[in-house]
Design an enzyme around this catalytic site. Structure first.
Site, PDB file in Angstrom:
ATOM      1  N   ALA A  46       0.832  -1.210   0.000  1.00 43.99           N
ATOM      2  CA  ALA A  46       0.000   0.000   0.000  1.00 43.99           C
ATOM      3  C   ALA A  46       0.865   1.257   0.000  1.00 43.99           C
ATOM      4  O   ALA A  46       0.605   2.212  -0.750  1.00 43.99           O
ATOM      5  CB  ALA A  46      -0.937  -0.014   1.202  1.00 43.99           C
ATOM      6  N   GLY A  79       3.368 -14.414  -0.184  1.00 42.28           N
ATOM      7  CA  GLY A  79       3.520 -15.150  -1.443  1.00 42.28           C
ATOM      8  C   GLY A  79       3.457 -14.255  -2.665  1.00 42.28           C
ATOM      9  O   GLY A  79       3.819 -14.676  -3.767  1.00 42.28           O
ATOM     10  N   GLY A  80       2.960 -13.046  -2.481  1.00 41.75           N
ATOM     11  CA  GLY A  80       2.882 -12.101  -3.603  1.00 41.75           C
ATOM     12  C   GLY A  80       1.822 -12.474  -4.625  1.00 41.75           C
ATOM     13  O   GLY A  80       1.749 -11.875  -5.701  1.00 41.75           O
ATOM     14  N   ARG A 324     -11.700 -19.307   2.550  1.00 41.35           N
ATOM     15  CA  ARG A 324     -10.837 -19.593   3.701  1.00 41.35           C
ATOM     16  C   ARG A 324     -11.608 -19.835   4.997  1.00 41.35           C
ATOM     17  O   ARG A 324     -11.259 -20.695   5.786  1.00 41.35           O
ATOM     18  CB  ARG A 324      -9.843 -18.440   3.891  1.00 41.35           C
ATOM     19  CG  ARG A 324      -8.811 -18.418   2.801  1.00 41.35           C
ATOM     20  CD  ARG A 324      -7.892 -17.244   2.936  1.00 41.35           C
ATOM     21  NE  ARG A 324      -6.759 -17.396   2.043  1.00 41.35           N
ATOM     22  CZ  ARG A 324      -5.784 -16.504   1.917  1.00 41.35           C
ATOM     23  NH1 ARG A 324      -5.824 -15.390   2.622  1.00 41.35           N
ATOM     24  NH2 ARG A 324      -4.787 -16.715   1.103  1.00 41.35           N
ATOM     25  N   GLU A 463      -3.976  -3.243   4.563  1.00 42.44           N
ATOM     26  CA  GLU A 463      -4.585  -4.046   5.630  1.00 42.44           C
ATOM     27  C   GLU A 463      -5.069  -3.203   6.807  1.00 42.44           C
ATOM     28  O   GLU A 463      -5.957  -3.631   7.553  1.00 42.44           O
ATOM     29  CB  GLU A 463      -3.575  -5.115   6.091  1.00 42.44           C
ATOM     30  CG  GLU A 463      -4.234  -6.233   6.871  1.00 42.44           C
ATOM     31  CD  GLU A 463      -3.298  -7.399   7.149  1.00 42.44           C
ATOM     32  OE1 GLU A 463      -2.338  -7.620   6.362  1.00 42.44           O
ATOM     33  OE2 GLU A 463      -3.519  -8.089   8.157  1.00 42.44           O
TER      34      GLU A 463
HETATM   35  C1  LIG Z   1       2.991 -15.240   5.252  1.00 40.53           C
HETATM   36  C2  LIG Z   1       1.982 -14.397   4.511  1.00 40.53           C
HETATM   37  C3  LIG Z   1       1.656 -14.726   3.198  1.00 40.53           C
HETATM   38  C4  LIG Z   1       0.718 -13.944   2.507  1.00 40.53           C
HETATM   39  N1  LIG Z   1       0.483 -14.202   1.187  1.00 40.53           N
HETATM   40  C5  LIG Z   1      -0.338 -13.381   0.483  1.00 40.53           C
HETATM   41  C6  LIG Z   1      -0.491 -13.542  -0.911  1.00 40.53           C
HETATM   42  O1  LIG Z   1       0.167 -14.380  -1.540  1.00 40.53           O
HETATM   43  N2  LIG Z   1      -1.382 -12.727  -1.553  1.00 40.53           N
HETATM   44  C7  LIG Z   1      -2.096 -11.756  -0.899  1.00 40.53           C
HETATM   45  O2  LIG Z   1      -2.896 -11.072  -1.524  1.00 40.53           O
HETATM   46  N3  LIG Z   1      -1.908 -11.551   0.431  1.00 40.53           N
HETATM   47  C8  LIG Z   1      -1.044 -12.318   1.127  1.00 40.53           C
HETATM   48  N4  LIG Z   1      -0.836 -12.079   2.453  1.00 40.53           N
HETATM   49  C9  LIG Z   1      -1.443 -10.880   3.069  1.00 40.53           C
HETATM   50  C10 LIG Z   1      -0.646  -9.659   2.601  1.00 40.53           C
HETATM   51  O3  LIG Z   1       0.715  -9.976   2.560  1.00 40.53           O
HETATM   52  C11 LIG Z   1      -0.806  -8.447   3.513  1.00 40.53           C
HETATM   53  O4  LIG Z   1      -2.148  -8.271   3.865  1.00 40.53           O
HETATM   54  C12 LIG Z   1      -0.302  -7.214   2.771  1.00 40.53           C
HETATM   55  O5  LIG Z   1       1.039  -7.408   2.403  1.00 40.53           O
HETATM   56  C13 LIG Z   1      -0.432  -5.974   3.623  1.00 40.53           C
HETATM   57  O6  LIG Z   1       0.141  -4.916   2.914  1.00 40.53           O
HETATM   58  P1  LIG Z   1       0.199  -3.488   3.596  1.00 40.53           P
HETATM   59  O7  LIG Z   1       0.936  -2.603   2.647  1.00 40.53           O
HETATM   60  O8  LIG Z   1      -1.146  -3.074   4.034  1.00 40.53           O
HETATM   61  O9  LIG Z   1       1.045  -3.730   4.942  1.00 40.53           O
HETATM   62  P2  LIG Z   1       2.501  -4.329   5.160  1.00 40.53           P
HETATM   63  O10 LIG Z   1       3.037  -4.950   3.939  1.00 40.53           O
HETATM   64  O11 LIG Z   1       2.453  -5.173   6.380  1.00 40.53           O
HETATM   65  O12 LIG Z   1       3.381  -3.034   5.424  1.00 40.53           O
HETATM   66  C14 LIG Z   1       3.162  -2.219   6.554  1.00 40.53           C
HETATM   67  C15 LIG Z   1       4.483  -1.667   7.006  1.00 40.53           C
HETATM   68  O13 LIG Z   1       4.251  -0.611   7.937  1.00 40.53           O
HETATM   69  C16 LIG Z   1       5.253  -0.688   8.939  1.00 40.53           C
HETATM   70  N5  LIG Z   1       4.778   0.013  10.143  1.00 40.53           N
HETATM   71  C17 LIG Z   1       3.821  -0.400  11.013  1.00 40.53           C
HETATM   72  N6  LIG Z   1       3.660   0.500  11.989  1.00 40.53           N
HETATM   73  C18 LIG Z   1       4.525   1.515  11.739  1.00 40.53           C
HETATM   74  C19 LIG Z   1       4.823   2.724  12.417  1.00 40.53           C
HETATM   75  N7  LIG Z   1       4.194   3.087  13.532  1.00 40.53           N
HETATM   76  N8  LIG Z   1       5.786   3.533  11.889  1.00 40.53           N
HETATM   77  C20 LIG Z   1       6.444   3.178  10.743  1.00 40.53           C
HETATM   78  N9  LIG Z   1       6.199   2.039  10.077  1.00 40.53           N
HETATM   79  C21 LIG Z   1       5.245   1.211  10.567  1.00 40.53           C
HETATM   80  C22 LIG Z   1       5.418  -2.175   9.148  1.00 40.53           C
HETATM   81  O14 LIG Z   1       6.656  -2.469   9.776  1.00 40.53           O
HETATM   82  C23 LIG Z   1       5.342  -2.696   7.724  1.00 40.53           C
HETATM   83  O15 LIG Z   1       6.590  -2.771   7.110  1.00 40.53           O
HETATM   84  C24 LIG Z   1       0.089 -12.837   3.155  1.00 40.53           C
HETATM   85  C25 LIG Z   1       0.430 -12.524   4.472  1.00 40.53           C
HETATM   86  C26 LIG Z   1       1.371 -13.289   5.152  1.00 40.53           C
HETATM   87  C27 LIG Z   1       1.714 -12.914   6.563  1.00 40.53           C
END
Ligand SMILES: Cc1cc2nc3c(=O)[nH]c(=O)nc-3n(C[C@H](O)[C@H](O)[C@H](O)COP(=O)(O)OP(=O)(O)OC[C@H]3O[C@@H](n4cnc5c(N)ncnc54)[C@H](O)[C@@H]3O)c2cc1C
Length: 500
Positions: A46, A79-80, A324, A463
């Site tokens: 995101a 897994g991307g 799921r 998320e």
């Molecule tokens: C093992 C695993 C496998 C998965 N496989 C899939 C898949 O294949 N396909 C799919 O669609 N989804 C998958 N998911 C779900 C998906 O990966 C996540 O929901 C998605 O990556 C979330 O993206 P995001 O950008 O919202 O947050 P994130 O990628 O979690 O990034 C948020 C970032 O914000 C940082 N952060 C948090 N709080 C603070 C703060 N206070 N100050 C500064 N930085 C902060 C965190 O450290 C983190 O790096 C999987 C999840 C897991 C755990």
């Protein structure tokens, strides 16, 4: 300025407005340590997509903040897999699909609780994500698979079968475009002006996640508001226990930094929480690996071409390709039949032909999570099943492969006979995804709990935002969620100008 001093100065105003939390502060005009055009918190899908579209929209001085040492959060370890209808790759493979069909699938999985506009936005804009990723240098495998609960094969897999295959090229692309990245910087507070618009953040610089020590506290101003893209909080045992006590004992699949600090800060500035106590359990998780590693990848293939068995009955107990929630709940019922001394782990198994296609197989087999059985007798013994009943379950399945109707209605994209040697994996659902978060508009503006209108200067994506997936999310839809709403948040913020 020290954070304590900063908060003390603002306390009078905060108290006067009777806000329920103390982690919110009002910024005073000349107190900024640094100034940016746009601050994005979080470097996952995101945050990266937000930086991409804000940069495309002409915003120059963009800063992405990350509290951990490494970039990408859960996005980097996942897994991307990305489910996107109507991409050029899907068309190349002759797959018929549409955003409408994907919405139908998402709403079925979400038990109808999905916020319609958010769900529609995700499905209709998903194909733009594919184009963005290709433009950033991301490579995908030349195949598309079907994940549980999806009516069509629409899962695109990065060439290295990892979210890192998306995060790394995007990060590099953005660095080349002049976007600034600062790791080990924890955002602690969202700062507001006297009109309640978000104007910047308070941070802890040189933050060490393990010791929670940091070097200094600073305030950063952001002229186009703040985009929060901080992901879920599955590793925050206290927050999970408080919101959903029955899941407190479950292992989580998330990276260690997936804690609840930022969702608390969002609530502290009055954001509307939505489904904050709803969590998704991963039905492909195994007790025989930590988190969700290669075994989980293997399970998806085994579910598709093999079957899952309840050891106590020796029979199938679920549609292995259902959504799921359906599968996780079915597994919990099987698990609950066991005792501490005699656990009853459901298991999935497939034939050797399937292992040749299955990402994750080699790693899971090497690590001992997946085991080989040369005969039905060996498989039955390994999982404590009655051999004759198991043999009958295999024979029943092979008749379904031949064309007999399946009582569980599992869709069959590839008909593979089950024959020895078998490869099996024990199953046990793990806490995987935070369904809830803050409420956002389809433009990624965070909604105020008291007015139900957008909070000025505050945007959220990924998320940390709730509602899109209702009660349960389909696989491969979170990556797309973060990338779609990240792009939107970047555009919305680019069009927003703070009054500072
Ligand atoms: C093992 C695993 C496998 C998965 N496989 C899939 C898949 O294949 N396909 C799919 O669609 N989804 C998958 N998911 C779900 C998906 O990966 C996540 O929901 C998605 O990556 C979330 O993206 P995001 O950008 O919202 O947050 P994130 O990628 O979690 O990034 C948020 C970032 O914000 C940082 N952060 C948090 N709080 C603070 C703060 N206070 N100050 C500064 N930085 C902060 C965190 O450290 C983190 O790096 C999987 C999840 C897991 C755990």
């Amino acid at each position: 300025m020290k954070r304590r001093e900063f908060l003390t100065k603002s306390m009078g105003v905060t108290a006067a407005m009777a806000l329920p939390f103390s982690t919110t502060a009002v910024a005073s005009e000349n107190s900024w340590d640094r100034e940016y055009d746009l601050i994005i918190v979080g470097s996952g899908f995101a945050g990266l997509a937000a930086a991409y579209s804000a940069n495309k929209a002409g915003i120059k001085n963009i800063l992405v903040l990350e509290k951990m040492e490494t970039w990408g959060g859960n996005s980097a370890i996942c897994g991307g897999i990305a489910c996107m209808p109507n991409t050029s790759l899907q068309k190349k493979h002759g797959i018929e699909d549409s955003p409408e069909l994907m919405i139908k699938d998402m709403v079925k999985a979400g038990r109808g609780f999905n916020h319609p506009e958010l769900c529609k936005t995700l499905a209709t804009e998903a194909h733009t994500v594919y184009d963005m990723l290709i433009g950033c240098g991301v490579e995908f495998m030349d195949k598309i698979i079907r994940l549980g609960g999806h009516s069509a094969p629409r899962a695109h897999i990065p060439a290295n079968a990892s979210g890192g295959g998306i995060v790394v090229p995007m990060h590099k692309y953005l660095l080349d475009k002049g976007v600034q990245f600062q790791n080990r910087t924890q955002v602690t507070t969202l700062l507001r002006d006297k009109h309640n618009a978000i104007t910047g953040v308070a941070v802890q610089e040189k933050f060490d996640f393990d010791t929670e020590k940091f070097k200094s506290e600073q305030t950063y101003k952001s002229r186009h508001g703040v985009i929060v893209a901080t992901g879920g909080w599955g590793q925050d045992k206290q927050f999970v226990k408080t919101t959903m006590p029955i899941y407190a004992h479950l292992e989580a699949t998330a990276q260690p930094g997936a804690t609840a600090g930022m969702i608390k800060s969002l609530l502290a500035v009055g954001s509307l929480p939505i489904m904050i106590d709803m969590y998704q359990l991963g039905p492909w998780a195994s007790p025989d690996e930590r988190g969700a590693g290669p075994a989980s990848f293997f399970a998806d293939y085994s579910f598709s071409e093999g079957i899952a068995i309840d050891p106590m009955t020796g029979k199938r107990f679920m549609n292995e390709l259902a959504d799921r929630r359906t599968r996780a709940e079915a597994q919990l019922v099987v698990l609950e039949k066991g005792t501490e001394n005699k656990p009853n782990f459901p298991f999935t198994f497939c034939s050797e032909a399937t292992t040749q296609r299955a990402e994750g197989f080699k790693g899971a087999y090497r690590d001992g999570a997946v085991n080989k059985s040369n005969s039905v007798a060996e498989l039955a013994k390994r999982h404590g099943v009655d051999e004759a009943i198991l043999a009958q379950s295999i024979a029943d399945w092979n008749e379904i492969v031949e064309g007999k109707p399946d009582p569980f209605n599992k869709p069959l994209d590839r008909r593979t006979e089950l024959k020895p040697p078998f490869y099996s994996l024990r199953l046990s659902p793990k806490l995987h995804y935070c369904m809830g978060g803050v409420a956002i508009t389809p433009n990624a503006e965070v909604i105020d709990a008291t007015t139900c209108e957008p909070i000025k200067g505050l945007f959220a994506a990924g998320e940390v935002a709730g509602g899109t997936h209702g009660m349960d999310r389909l696989g491969g839809c979170s990556s797309v969620d973060g990338l779609v709403f990240g792009q939107i948040a970047g555009r919305t913020a680019a069009n927003y100008k703070a009054n500072v």
